[in-house]
Motif scaffolding. Structure first.
Motif, short mmCIF file in Angstrom:
data_model
loop_
_atom_site.label_atom_id
_atom_site.label_comp_id
_atom_site.label_asym_id
_atom_site.label_seq_id
_atom_site.Cartn_x
_atom_site.Cartn_y
_atom_site.Cartn_z
N THR A 1 44.67 16.66 -67.22
CA THR A 1 43.83 16.98 -66.06
C THR A 1 44.65 16.92 -64.77
N THR A 2 45.60 15.97 -64.70
CA THR A 2 46.41 15.86 -63.48
C THR A 2 47.32 17.07 -63.32
N ALA A 3 48.01 17.45 -64.41
CA ALA A 3 48.89 18.62 -64.34
C ALA A 3 48.09 19.88 -64.01
N GLY B 1 60.44 15.70 -63.46
CA GLY B 1 59.60 16.54 -64.31
C GLY B 1 59.56 16.21 -65.79
N THR B 2 60.21 15.12 -66.23
CA THR B 2 60.30 14.89 -67.68
C THR B 2 59.18 14.02 -68.24
N GLY B 3 58.28 13.51 -67.38
CA GLY B 3 57.16 12.70 -67.87
C GLY B 3 56.02 13.58 -68.36
N PRO B 4 54.97 12.96 -68.89
CA PRO B 4 53.84 13.74 -69.44
C PRO B 4 53.22 14.70 -68.44
N VAL B 5 53.07 14.28 -67.18
CA VAL B 5 52.45 15.17 -66.19
C VAL B 5 53.41 16.31 -65.84
N GLY B 6 54.68 15.96 -65.60
CA GLY B 6 55.66 16.97 -65.18
C GLY B 6 55.86 18.05 -66.23
N CYS C 1 63.50 19.22 -63.28
CA CYS C 1 64.54 18.26 -62.86
C CYS C 1 64.32 16.87 -63.44
N SER C 2 65.46 16.23 -63.66
CA SER C 2 65.50 14.86 -64.15
C SER C 2 66.73 14.20 -63.53
N ARG C 3 66.79 12.86 -63.63
CA ARG C 3 68.04 12.21 -63.23
C ARG C 3 69.14 12.52 -64.23
N SER C 4 68.76 12.98 -65.42
CA SER C 4 69.74 13.25 -66.48
C SER C 4 69.57 14.67 -66.99
N GLU D 1 70.60 15.82 -69.72
CA GLU D 1 70.23 15.78 -71.14
C GLU D 1 68.71 15.62 -71.30
N ARG D 2 68.10 14.72 -70.49
CA ARG D 2 66.64 14.55 -70.60
C ARG D 2 65.90 15.81 -70.14
N ALA D 3 66.45 16.47 -69.13
CA ALA D 3 65.81 17.73 -68.68
C ALA D 3 65.90 18.78 -69.79
N ALA E 1 56.52 15.16 -59.66
CA ALA E 1 55.70 14.59 -60.75
C ALA E 1 56.37 13.34 -61.32
N GLY E 2 57.16 12.67 -60.47
CA GLY E 2 57.92 11.51 -60.94
C GLY E 2 57.10 10.24 -60.98
N ALA E 3 57.74 9.19 -61.46
CA ALA E 3 57.08 7.90 -61.62
C ALA E 3 56.50 7.42 -60.29
N ALA E 4 55.45 6.60 -60.40
CA ALA E 4 54.72 6.12 -59.23
C ALA E 4 55.63 5.29 -58.31
N LEU F 1 40.18 17.13 -57.38
CA LEU F 1 39.99 18.22 -58.34
C LEU F 1 40.14 17.70 -59.78
N LYS F 2 41.11 16.82 -59.97
CA LYS F 2 41.32 16.26 -61.32
C LYS F 2 40.02 15.62 -61.84
N MET F 3 39.34 14.85 -60.99
CA MET F 3 38.11 14.19 -61.42
C MET F 3 37.01 15.21 -61.74
N1 LIG Z 1 46.46 11.35 -59.51
C1 LIG Z 1 46.17 11.08 -60.79
O1 LIG Z 1 45.02 11.14 -61.20
C2 LIG Z 1 47.28 10.76 -61.73
C3 LIG Z 1 47.07 10.65 -63.11
C4 LIG Z 1 48.15 10.40 -63.95
C5 LIG Z 1 49.41 10.24 -63.37
N2 LIG Z 1 49.56 10.32 -62.03
C6 LIG Z 1 50.86 10.16 -61.40
O2 LIG Z 1 51.65 11.25 -61.83
C7 LIG Z 1 53.02 10.88 -61.82
C8 LIG Z 1 53.63 11.27 -63.12
O3 LIG Z 1 53.05 10.55 -64.18
P1 LIG Z 1 53.85 10.44 -65.55
O4 LIG Z 1 53.09 9.49 -66.42
O5 LIG Z 1 54.16 11.80 -66.04
O6 LIG Z 1 55.18 9.76 -64.98
P2 LIG Z 1 56.32 8.90 -65.66
O7 LIG Z 1 56.46 9.31 -67.07
O8 LIG Z 1 56.07 7.48 -65.34
O9 LIG Z 1 57.59 9.35 -64.80
C9 LIG Z 1 58.00 10.70 -64.70
C10 LIG Z 1 59.51 10.78 -64.58
O10 LIG Z 1 59.94 10.07 -63.43
C11 LIG Z 1 61.32 9.74 -63.62
N3 LIG Z 1 61.57 8.38 -63.19
C12 LIG Z 1 61.13 7.23 -63.76
N4 LIG Z 1 61.58 6.15 -63.09
C13 LIG Z 1 62.35 6.63 -62.08
C14 LIG Z 1 63.11 6.03 -61.06
N5 LIG Z 1 63.18 4.69 -60.91
N6 LIG Z 1 63.78 6.83 -60.20
C15 LIG Z 1 63.72 8.17 -60.31
N7 LIG Z 1 63.03 8.80 -61.28
C16 LIG Z 1 62.35 8.04 -62.14
C17 LIG Z 1 61.59 9.86 -65.11
O11 LIG Z 1 62.41 11.03 -65.30
P3 LIG Z 1 63.97 10.96 -65.71
O12 LIG Z 1 64.19 9.64 -66.38
O13 LIG Z 1 64.10 12.11 -66.64
O14 LIG Z 1 64.69 11.12 -64.43
C18 LIG Z 1 60.23 10.11 -65.71
O15 LIG Z 1 60.25 10.93 -66.86
C19 LIG Z 1 53.04 9.36 -61.52
O16 LIG Z 1 53.38 9.17 -60.18
C20 LIG Z 1 51.62 8.92 -61.80
O17 LIG Z 1 51.25 7.81 -61.03
C21 LIG Z 1 48.54 10.60 -61.21
#
Ligand SMILES: NC(=O)c1ccc[n+]([C@@H]2O[C@H](COP(=O)([O-])OP(=O)(O)OC[C@H]3O[C@@H](n4cnc5c(N)ncnc54)[C@H](OP(=O)(O)O)[C@@H]3O)[C@@H](O)[C@H]2O)c1
Length: 284
Positions: free
Chosen positions: A100-102, A125-130, A147-150, A152-154, A193-196, A252-254
């Motif tokens: 829903t977020t993506a 972009g390598t997390g579930p949302v990205g 994009c990723s920091r790596s 290989e992960r990208a 779409a990176g980590a919080a 919108l996600k909600m």
């Molecule tokens: N608004 C909403 O309703 C909602 C719902 C779900 C998620 N979200 C948000 O959406 C975002 C993505 O969620 P997600 O679960 O897909 O994220 P995630 O898996 O936690 O992180 C996404 C990517 O961020 C990179 N990352 C992790 N730690 C990092 C660091 N210290 N420095 C730089 N890059 C780092 C990693 O990529 P690499 O290791 O490949 O660089 C990772 O694959 C989050 O911010 C989350 O809070 C929002």
């Protein structure tokens, strides 16, 4: 007949968030199961499909969630395998809000920018949302850089995208400001779409950028993923670009989450996955 949602969650405590949204969206009861593994699914699904008979089975539906998205994907697959013939119920997977977020983020971007033929960049972009947002942007016809920091992960994420969604993306390494600048050369659209709690795109990079037209960020935890925007931005114009923050996307996600939940009870064979969730987001 009461609308029953079978909540299958990989976490020990099933998500209260998912349960509350389900009740708000029209489920009469949510039967919540936590710590569910793929091996548990068949028995739980048989309980859902053998009780009410095919004619009434649209009043029962399954939900797959949890914070471990990979584990939840395995559950969703096991749910589908447990169905046969008319013995099935509708099912939706939105572990950790990934689909829903993506879908909401890309729909917001699509509302202000033409994605077909655009150059789009997903930072972090390598997390579930990205990964899911990248799939949707590519399916809309954008040339996508993931994009990723790596590198290989990208690349690994790009391979998953090709296998699951049939789209090609360009993997890219970007772990500092110079890397981000290079990744954004010629870009029209950017999603962070990176980590919080981590800033991926400083204002100094995007504000003077000559071709960027629209930006979106899904991180609501300060510092935001994009510097110089507000979490509540919903298409605000900043430095000549249209900008969305996490709360502007979250509303919108909600809405999409609730609408998809309601759709689960309209028939007994819906599979509400990323593509369908995106259709709902675009129509909202
Ligand atoms: N608004 C909403 O309703 C909602 C719902 C779900 C998620 N979200 C948000 O959406 C975002 C993505 O969620 P997600 O679960 O897909 O994220 P995630 O898996 O936690 O992180 C996404 C990517 O961020 C990179 N990352 C992790 N730690 C990092 C660091 N210290 N420095 C730089 N890059 C780092 C990693 O990529 P690499 O290791 O490949 O660089 C990772 O694959 C989050 O911010 C989350 O809070 C929002």
């Amino acid at each position: 007949m009461k609308k029953l949602l079978i909540q299958l969650d990989v976490d020990r405590h099933p998500s209260a968030f998912d349960r509350i949204v389900a009740l708000d969206a029209g489920a009469d009861h949510v039967l919540s199961y936590g710590g569910v593994t793929a091996g548990d699914v068949t028995a739980l699904i048989h309980g859902a499909i053998f009780t009410r008979g095919p004619g009434d089975s649209r009043h029962t539906a399954a939900w797959v969630g949890g914070t471990d998205v990979v584990a939840a994907e395995a559950l969703a697959e096991a749910v589908q395998k447990a169905f046969f013939g008319p013995f099935r119920v509708s099912v939706m997977m939105d572990a950790n809000g990934c689909n829903t977020t993506a879908a909401a983020a890309v729909a917001r971007l699509a509302s202000v920018a033409t994605l077909g033929g655009a150059r789009a960049v997903v930072l972090g972009g390598t997390g579930p949302v990205g990964v899911r947002a990248a799939a949707l942007l590519a399916r809309e016809g954008a040339a996508l850089t993931l994009c990723s920091r790596s590198l290989e992960r990208a690349r690994t994420a790009g391979e998953r995208l090709r296998a699951r969604f049939g789209v090609d993306v360009s993997p890219c390494e970007a772990w500092d400001e110079d890397g981000v600048r290079r990744a954004l050369e010629g870009a029209d659209v950017c999603l962070t779409a990176g980590a919080a709690g981590i800033q991926f795109l400083p204002r100094a990079v995007w504000a003077p950028h000559p071709s960027l037209k629209a930006l979106a960020d899904v991180n609501a935890v300060p510092p935001l993923g994009i510097g110089g925007i507000e979490a509540g931005d919903k298409g605000a114009e900043r430095d000549g670009k249209r900008v969305f923050g996490a709360l502007g996307i979250g509303s919108l996600k909600m809405k999409v989450h609730r609408a998809c939940l309601a759709q689960l009870f309209e028939r007994n064979d819906a599979v509400i996955d990323l593509e369908r969730i995106y259709d709902v987001a675009r129509a909202s």
